[in-house]
Design a protein around this motif. Structure first.
Motif, PDB file in Angstrom:
ATOM      1  N   LYS A  73       0.839  -1.209   0.000  1.00 21.17           N
ATOM      2  CA  LYS A  73       0.000   0.000   0.000  1.00 21.17           C
ATOM      3  C   LYS A  73       0.871   1.255   0.000  1.00 21.17           C
ATOM      4  O   LYS A  73       0.581   2.222  -0.722  1.00 21.17           O
ATOM      5  N   ASP A  74       1.932   1.248   0.803  1.00 17.51           N
ATOM      6  CA  ASP A  74       2.806   2.421   0.883  1.00 17.51           C
ATOM      7  C   ASP A  74       3.516   2.696  -0.443  1.00 17.51           C
ATOM      8  O   ASP A  74       3.664   3.854  -0.856  1.00 17.51           O
ATOM      9  N   LYS A  75       3.961   1.640  -1.104  1.00 20.90           N
ATOM     10  CA  LYS A  75       4.720   1.794  -2.351  1.00 20.90           C
ATOM     11  C   LYS A  75       3.838   1.719  -3.593  1.00 20.90           C
ATOM     12  O   LYS A  75       4.324   1.877  -4.717  1.00 20.90           O
ATOM     13  N   GLN A  76       2.527   1.425  -3.386  1.00 16.57           N
ATOM     14  CA  GLN A  76       1.535   1.382  -4.473  1.00 16.57           C
ATOM     15  C   GLN A  76       1.970   0.450  -5.611  1.00 16.57           C
ATOM     16  O   GLN A  76       1.821   0.761  -6.786  1.00 16.57           O
ATOM     17  N   THR A  77       2.491  -0.711  -5.233  1.00 17.84           N
ATOM     18  CA  THR A  77       2.958  -1.658  -6.254  1.00 17.84           C
ATOM     19  C   THR A  77       1.827  -2.470  -6.879  1.00 17.84           C
ATOM     20  O   THR A  77       2.059  -3.179  -7.857  1.00 17.84           O
ATOM     21  N   ASP A  78       0.625  -2.378  -6.310  1.00 16.46           N
ATOM     22  CA  ASP A  78      -0.524  -3.071  -6.899  1.00 16.46           C
ATOM     23  C   ASP A  78      -1.451  -2.119  -7.639  1.00 16.46           C
ATOM     24  O   ASP A  78      -2.564  -2.483  -8.020  1.00 16.46           O
ATOM     25  N   LYS A 101      10.247  -6.809 -14.597  1.00  9.73           N
ATOM     26  CA  LYS A 101      10.819  -5.615 -15.209  1.00  9.73           C
ATOM     27  C   LYS A 101      10.211  -4.338 -14.646  1.00  9.73           C
ATOM     28  O   LYS A 101      10.913  -3.317 -14.504  1.00  9.73           O
ATOM     29  N   ASN A 102       8.938  -4.380 -14.272  1.00  6.36           N
ATOM     30  CA  ASN A 102       8.224  -3.136 -13.963  1.00  6.36           C
ATOM     31  C   ASN A 102       7.849  -2.927 -12.492  1.00  6.36           C
ATOM     32  O   ASN A 102       7.722  -1.777 -12.069  1.00  6.36           O
ATOM     33  N   ARG A 103       7.650  -4.004 -11.726  1.00  5.02           N
ATOM     34  CA  ARG A 103       7.306  -3.803 -10.304  1.00  5.02           C
ATOM     35  C   ARG A 103       8.585  -3.542  -9.521  1.00  5.02           C
ATOM     36  O   ARG A 103       9.503  -4.355  -9.526  1.00  5.02           O
ATOM     37  N   THR A 104       8.657  -2.437  -8.836  1.00 10.42           N
ATOM     38  CA  THR A 104       9.898  -2.000  -8.200  1.00 10.42           C
ATOM     39  C   THR A 104      10.445  -3.016  -7.197  1.00 10.42           C
ATOM     40  O   THR A 104       9.695  -3.565  -6.365  1.00 10.42           O
ATOM     41  N   HIS A 105      11.739  -3.239  -7.262  1.00 10.05           N
ATOM     42  CA  HIS A 105      12.407  -4.166  -6.343  1.00 10.05           C
ATOM     43  C   HIS A 105      12.481  -3.593  -4.928  1.00 10.05           C
ATOM     44  O   HIS A 105      12.772  -4.332  -3.979  1.00 10.05           O
ATOM     45  N   GLU A 106      12.198  -2.287  -4.783  1.00 11.63           N
ATOM     46  CA  GLU A 106      12.240  -1.664  -3.456  1.00 11.63           C
ATOM     47  C   GLU A 106      11.245  -2.316  -2.500  1.00 11.63           C
ATOM     48  O   GLU A 106      11.449  -2.304  -1.279  1.00 11.63           O
TER      49      GLU A 106
END
Length: 389
Positions: A24-29, A88-93
Motif C-alpha cells: 500500500k505504501d509503495k503502491q505496487t498493486d 521488469k516493472n514492479r519496483t524491487h524496493e
C-alpha cells in the motif's frame, strides 16, 4: 500427514499483514490485474527454492501444483509473460523493504546470538562480492570493457550471519566507496579487509562512535609512539601490539587521531596479518579473533551463490536482477530461521536440497525439520462402531 504442502507451510510463516502495508505504501498493486505483489513474491521464492532456470520453469512449476495454490495465497499460476513483465516493472524496493522487516523478526532467533566473544558490543562484518553479468545482454551493468557486473556491498550481522544492510552498485564502484552509505550503530565494531583501509571513511566511523578492525595496506606509513607489553600468557601468534599515528600529511589530515596496530602470525597462510583499530582496551588476541571471524562473510557469499539462484538471472533488466537478488536474500533468511527452529543439526546446503526435493509433499514442516529421516504417518482413526452381537 499435513493437509498442505511443505512450500505452503514455509510461505505461511511470512508476515502478510506487513507485506500488504508495504504494498500500500509503495503502491505496487496500482492498476494491477491479477498478478499482484504477493503472487509475485511467492513466484520468486518458488524460483529460489526450486532453483528455476527460467520464467517458464516458474510458471510450469506452480501450475503443476494445481489444487494447492490457495494455501499459498494465490488464485492461479502466472504465465511466463506476466512474470517477465512484472520483474521488469514492479519496483524491487518492495522486496528490499520486506527483507529488512523479516530480518527484524525471523532474523532475531535466540540461537543466532553469538557467544564466541565476551564483548557486549554488536559485531558487523563488512565485505563485497561481484556477480558477473554478460555486458551484451545486461548493458546497464557497467564493469569492464567486455564484461558486466553488479557488486553487493554487504554488512553482515555476526549474530546469525545475515545481512543487516546491503548496497547493490555497478561493478565499477570501489569497495570503500560503496561503504559510505552503510548505517552503523554507535558502539558497534566493524571488521573488514584492506580494501576498506580508507582513512576518510575510518574517520567518519570514529566520529560516529563506531569501532573498527581493519587489515591495513602494506605501504602504510606510520610512526610508532608506544609498544604495548604483551601479557605473559599471550598467544604466540601475536607478534606486536603498538600505538601509532599516521606519518603522511595526506593520511593524517584524513585521520588525525592515534591508532592501535596489532601484528598477527597466520599459521595457515604462513604470513603476517597487520591490523589497525581505534579500540585500545581489548586484548590483542580479541582483535586477532575478530578479524579471523571476518571469514564468515565469505561463507555467506559462497552460500548464496552455490545454493540459491543468484549467478544466472531470469530477466535482463536492472529491476529484474535486483528483484531476484532481494528475493534470494529473503530465501536465505527463511532457510536460516528454519534451521534455527529445528532440533536436527542441518547444514544449510542439505536443508535447501531436501526442501527442493519435497517442495509439494504434504508433511508437517516442524516434524520433518526435527526428524527428516523418519517416516511421518498419522495413526489410523479409532473405530467407534459398536459390537453387533
Amino acid at each position: 500427514m499435513a493437509n498442505i504442502t511443505l512450500f505452503s507451510q514455509i510461505i505461511s510463516k511470512l508476515d502478510r499483514t506487513k507485506f500488504n502495508k508495504l504494498v500500500k505504501d509503495k503502491q505496487t498493486d496500482k492498476h494491477c490485474k491479477g498478478y499482484n505483489s504477493w503472487t509475485h513474491l511467492v513466484s520468486m521464492l518458488f524460483c529460489q527454492f526450486a532453483k528455476s532456470q527460467s520464467v517458464r520453469d516458474i510458471s510450469n512449476g506452480l501450475r503443476s501444483a494445481t489444487g494447492n495454490l490457495n494455501h499459498l495465497g494465490i488464485s492461479s499460476a502466472p504465465s511466463k509473460s506476466t512474470i517477465s513483465y512484472q520483474n521488469k516493472n514492479r519496483t524491487h524496493e518492495l522486496f528490499k523493504a520486506y527483507y529488512f522487516h523479516l530480518f527484524e523478526s525471523l532474523g532475531q532467533h535466540p540461537k543466532f546470538k553469538q557467544v564466541k566473544f565476551r564483548i557486549k558490543t554488536k559485531i558487523f562484518l563488512l565485505d563485497s562480492t561481484t556477480i558477473s553479468l554478460c555486458l551484451s545482454i545486461f548493458d546497464w551493468a557497467k564493469y569492464k570493457t567486455a564484461k558486466g557486473a553488479v557488486k553487493m556491498h554487504t554488512l553482515l550481522d555476526f549474530d546469525g550471519n545475515l545481512p543487516a544492510y546491503v548496497n547493490i552498485t555497478d561493478g565499477k564502484t570501489a569497495d570503500n566507496k560503496g561503504a559510505y552509505d552503510i548505517p552503523l550503530l554507535k558502539g558497534s565494531v566493524v571488521v573488514a579487509d584492506r580494501f576498506y583501509n580508507d582513512f576518510q571513511l575510518l574517520n567518519v566511523w570514529d566520529s560516529k562512535g563506531v569501532f573498527f578492525v581493519i587489515r591495513h595496506k602494506e605501504n602504510l606509513q606510520y610512526v610508532s609512539l608506544k609498544e604495548n607489553e604483551l601479557p605473559e600468557n599471550y598467544n604466540q601468534h601475536i607478534l606486536k601490539d603498538e600505538i601509532i599515528e599516521l606519518k603522511s600529511d595526506v593520511s593524517k589530515n584524513k585521520y588525525p587521531k592515534k591508532l592501535r596496530r596489532v601484528s598477527v602470525w597466520n599459521e595457515e597462510k604462513n604470513q603476517v596479518i597487520e591490523l589497525i583499530t581505534n579500540q585500545f582496551n581489548w586484548s590483542p588476541n580479541t582483535i586477532s579473533e575478530l578479524y579471523k571471524s571476518r571469514w564468515q562473510v565469505e561463507i555467506f557469499f559462497r552460500d548464496i551463490k552455490q545454493i540459491l539462484h543468484i549467478k544466472s538471472f531470469i530477466g535482463t533488466s536492472e529491476n529484474a536482477v535486483m528483484t531476484q537478488i532481494w528475493t534470494a536474500l529473503i530465501t536465505i533468511l527463511i532457510l536460516k530461521a528454519l534451521k534455527a527452529q529445528s532440533i536436527f543439526e542441518w547444514h544449510l546446503s542439505n536443508l535447501v536440497a531436501f526442501i527442493r526435493l519435497n517442495l509439494f509433499v504434504k508433511i508437517d514442516l516442524q516434524k520433518w525439520l526435527n526428524k527428516p529421516f523418519e517416516e511421518h504417518i498419522d495413526p489410523p482413526p479409532i473405530s467407534i462402531q459398536g459390537v453387533l452381537f
